[in-house]
Design a protein around this motif. Sequence first.
Motif, PDB file in Angstrom:
ATOM      1  N   LYS A   1       0.833  -1.200   0.000  1.00  0.00           N
ATOM      2  CA  LYS A   1       0.000   0.000   0.000  1.00  0.00           C
ATOM      3  C   LYS A   1       0.873   1.258   0.000  1.00  0.00           C
ATOM      4  O   LYS A   1       1.671   1.450   0.919  1.00  0.00           O
TER       5      LYS A   1
ATOM      6  N   TYR B   1      -3.741   5.114  -0.974  1.00  0.00           N
ATOM      7  CA  TYR B   1      -4.717   5.843  -0.142  1.00  0.00           C
ATOM      8  C   TYR B   1      -4.159   7.232   0.155  1.00  0.00           C
ATOM      9  O   TYR B   1      -2.941   7.445   0.118  1.00  0.00           O
TER      10      TYR B   1
ATOM     11  N   SER C   1     -16.012   0.164   2.549  1.00  0.00           N
ATOM     12  CA  SER C   1     -15.153   0.899   3.488  1.00  0.00           C
ATOM     13  C   SER C   1     -15.524   2.377   3.475  1.00  0.00           C
ATOM     14  O   SER C   1     -15.730   2.961   2.402  1.00  0.00           O
TER      15      SER C   1
ATOM     16  N   PRO D   1      -8.806   3.098   9.576  1.00  0.00           N
ATOM     17  CA  PRO D   1      -7.692   2.150   9.397  1.00  0.00           C
ATOM     18  C   PRO D   1      -8.135   0.693   9.522  1.00  0.00           C
ATOM     19  O   PRO D   1      -7.505  -0.201   8.950  1.00  0.00           O
TER      20      PRO D   1
ATOM     21  N   MET E   1      -8.315  -0.850   3.919  1.00  0.00           N
ATOM     22  CA  MET E   1      -6.992  -0.538   4.468  1.00  0.00           C
ATOM     23  C   MET E   1      -6.245  -1.796   4.911  1.00  0.00           C
ATOM     24  O   MET E   1      -5.156  -1.710   5.473  1.00  0.00           O
TER      25      MET E   1
ATOM     26  N   VAL F   1      -8.065   8.617   4.258  1.00  0.00           N
ATOM     27  CA  VAL F   1      -8.019   8.441   5.714  1.00  0.00           C
ATOM     28  C   VAL F   1      -7.699   9.814   6.304  1.00  0.00           C
ATOM     29  O   VAL F   1      -6.711  10.450   5.912  1.00  0.00           O
TER      30      VAL F   1
ATOM     31  N   ARG G   1       3.304   1.084   9.523  1.00  0.00           N
ATOM     32  CA  ARG G   1       2.903   0.044   8.558  1.00  0.00           C
ATOM     33  C   ARG G   1       4.105  -0.436   7.746  1.00  0.00           C
ATOM     34  O   ARG G   1       5.153   0.200   7.763  1.00  0.00           O
TER      35      ARG G   1
END
Length: 476
Positions: A221, A256, A307, A333, A338, A350, A365
Motif C-alpha cells: 500500500k 490511499y 469501506s 484504518p 486498508m 483516511v 505500517r
Amino acid sequence: MVCSTLCGNPYAGLVSHLRASWLSGKTRPLEYRVAQLEALGRFLDDKKQEILEATELDMGKPSFEAFFSEILLCKNELNVTLNNLCQWMKDEYVDKNLVMQLDSAFIRKDPYGVVLIIAPWNYPIHLFLVPLIGAIAAGNCAIIKPSEISKNTERLVAETLGCYLDDDCFAVVTGGVPETTRLLENKFDYIFFTGSPPVGRIVMTAAAKHLTPVTLELGGKNPCYVSDTCDVTNVARRVAWGRFFNAGQTCIAPDYLLCTIEMQEKLMPALREAITEFFGPNPRESPDFGRIVSDKQFRRLRALLCSGRVALGGQTDEAERYIAPTVLADVQPSDPAMQEEIFGPILPIVVIANMDEAIDFINARPRPLALYAFSCDSKIVNQVLERTSSGGFCGNDTLMHLTLTSLPFGGIGNSGLGKYHGKFTFDTFSHHRGCLHRNMGLETLNTPRYPPYTQQKLGILTTTFEVKRRGTCTLL
Ligand code: NAD
C-alpha cells in the motif's frame, strides 16, 4: 539430492540446454548482446499492434496507456542500454596499495549464468521485458515466465518472442502455479521476480534451496500525504491520473490519501472535476478507462467498497468487470480497504490531524514501494521524505519517478529487495567480480609478508598496507 528432486522435472532439460549455451561463452561478446537487444527492439516495433490488442483484451487497457507503459518506456530502457552498454561492460579499475602499484585491480562485470524472470499480469510486456533487457545486456541466458492471468499477452509472447531471440539462450515458459512451482525446483543463477509479497516469499524459499540470489519487486500500500498547503486542482489531477491509470492496477499507484478533514472537503470537488475531465460523465463509456483483469480480482475489489463512505463513483458491472473511478471518504484504518493493497480504481481517504500523525501512520505500517507527498511548501515534502522509508519517493506527483531510467526502482522490506531500470538493471544481472592481476616478478616487494616474521617486516607491512583515516596524518 538435486537429482532426487529434479528427476522427471519437465524443465530440467531446458535449463541444462541454456546452461550449456551459457558455458559455451556465446552470450558474452558485446556484438552478441547488442544483436539480441536490437532484436527485442524489432519485437516491440513489429508486434506493437498485437501488444495493444492483447492488453486491451486482457484488461481493457487503453491503447494510449499501453503504448506509453508497454512500448515507449521499454524502448527507452532499450535505447539507454544500447547507448551505454559498451561503457557499462568495461572493467572498473580501483585504488591499490603501495605494494600493488604495478599490478592491476579491477571489477569485472560477469554474467550470472542462467536467470529466471517471473512476471505479473498488470504490465505484462514491460515487467518481463525491462528485466530481460538487463539480463541480456549483462550476458546471461534467460527463461521468462509471463503471467498466466493476462492470457492474451502470454500467448503472444510465447508464440512470437522466440522468433526474435536466440532460442539456445532464451526461452519462454508458460503456465500458472503448478508449472512455476516445478520450474522453481531447478537451479538458476539469479531469479528476478515481480509480483505479490506472499508469492515473493515462495520464490525466495525456492531460491534459498540453491542459494540463488534474488530480486523481489513486490507490492503493497503506497501512502499519499496531501498537506493543507497545496494547489488542490493540481493535486486532484495528478492523484486521479496515478490512481486510475490502468484502472488502478499499478504497483506504485497511490493506494490511499492521508489528509486533514478540511483538505478532504476541498479535494472532493476537485477529484470529481478531474475524473469527469479525464473520463467524461460516464467513465464506463470512456475509451480511456480500463477494466479489471479477472472475475476474482473484480469480486475482491467490489468487497472493498463497503469501506468508509462512497463519495465519488462506486458503480460496478460484473459482466464487463467494470468498477467506476471511486473515492471513499472517512475510511477507518480498520476498514477492509486498508487491510490489503487495493490494486484497482478505488481511492480511500483516511483523515489525520496533521503531518506528524500522517508520518506516524506511515511508519506504523510495512514499508511501501512508493510514497507520495504533496505540498507547496518544499520543507513539508522534505520532512516526509526525511522521516519515512520507502522503495521510491515522489514529491508533488504520482508514478512519474518510474519514468526516469536514471533512478533505481525497487522496494524495501515488505515491498521487495533489489533495484532495476537503466544501469541498475545491468548491475543487477552482473556479478561484480573483484579481480587482482599481479606481476609475476618483483618478488622483493612480497618478502615482508613471508615468514620468518620479524618486527622490521611488520613495520614495512604496516607502512605499505595500512589505510589511514583522513585528517590524522601528523606529517602535514
Ligand atoms: P502474483 O504474485 O500472484 O503472480 C506473479 C507471478 O508469480 C505470476 O507469473 C504467477 O504465475 C506466479 N505465481 C503465482 N503464484 C505462484 C506460486 N504459488 N508459486 C510460484 N509462482 C507463482 O502477482 P500478480 O497478481 O500477477 O501481480 C500483482 C502483484 O504484483 C501486486 O502485489 C503488485 O503490487 C505486484 N507488482 C509489483 C511490481 C513492482 O515493480 N514492484 C510491478 C507490478 C506488480
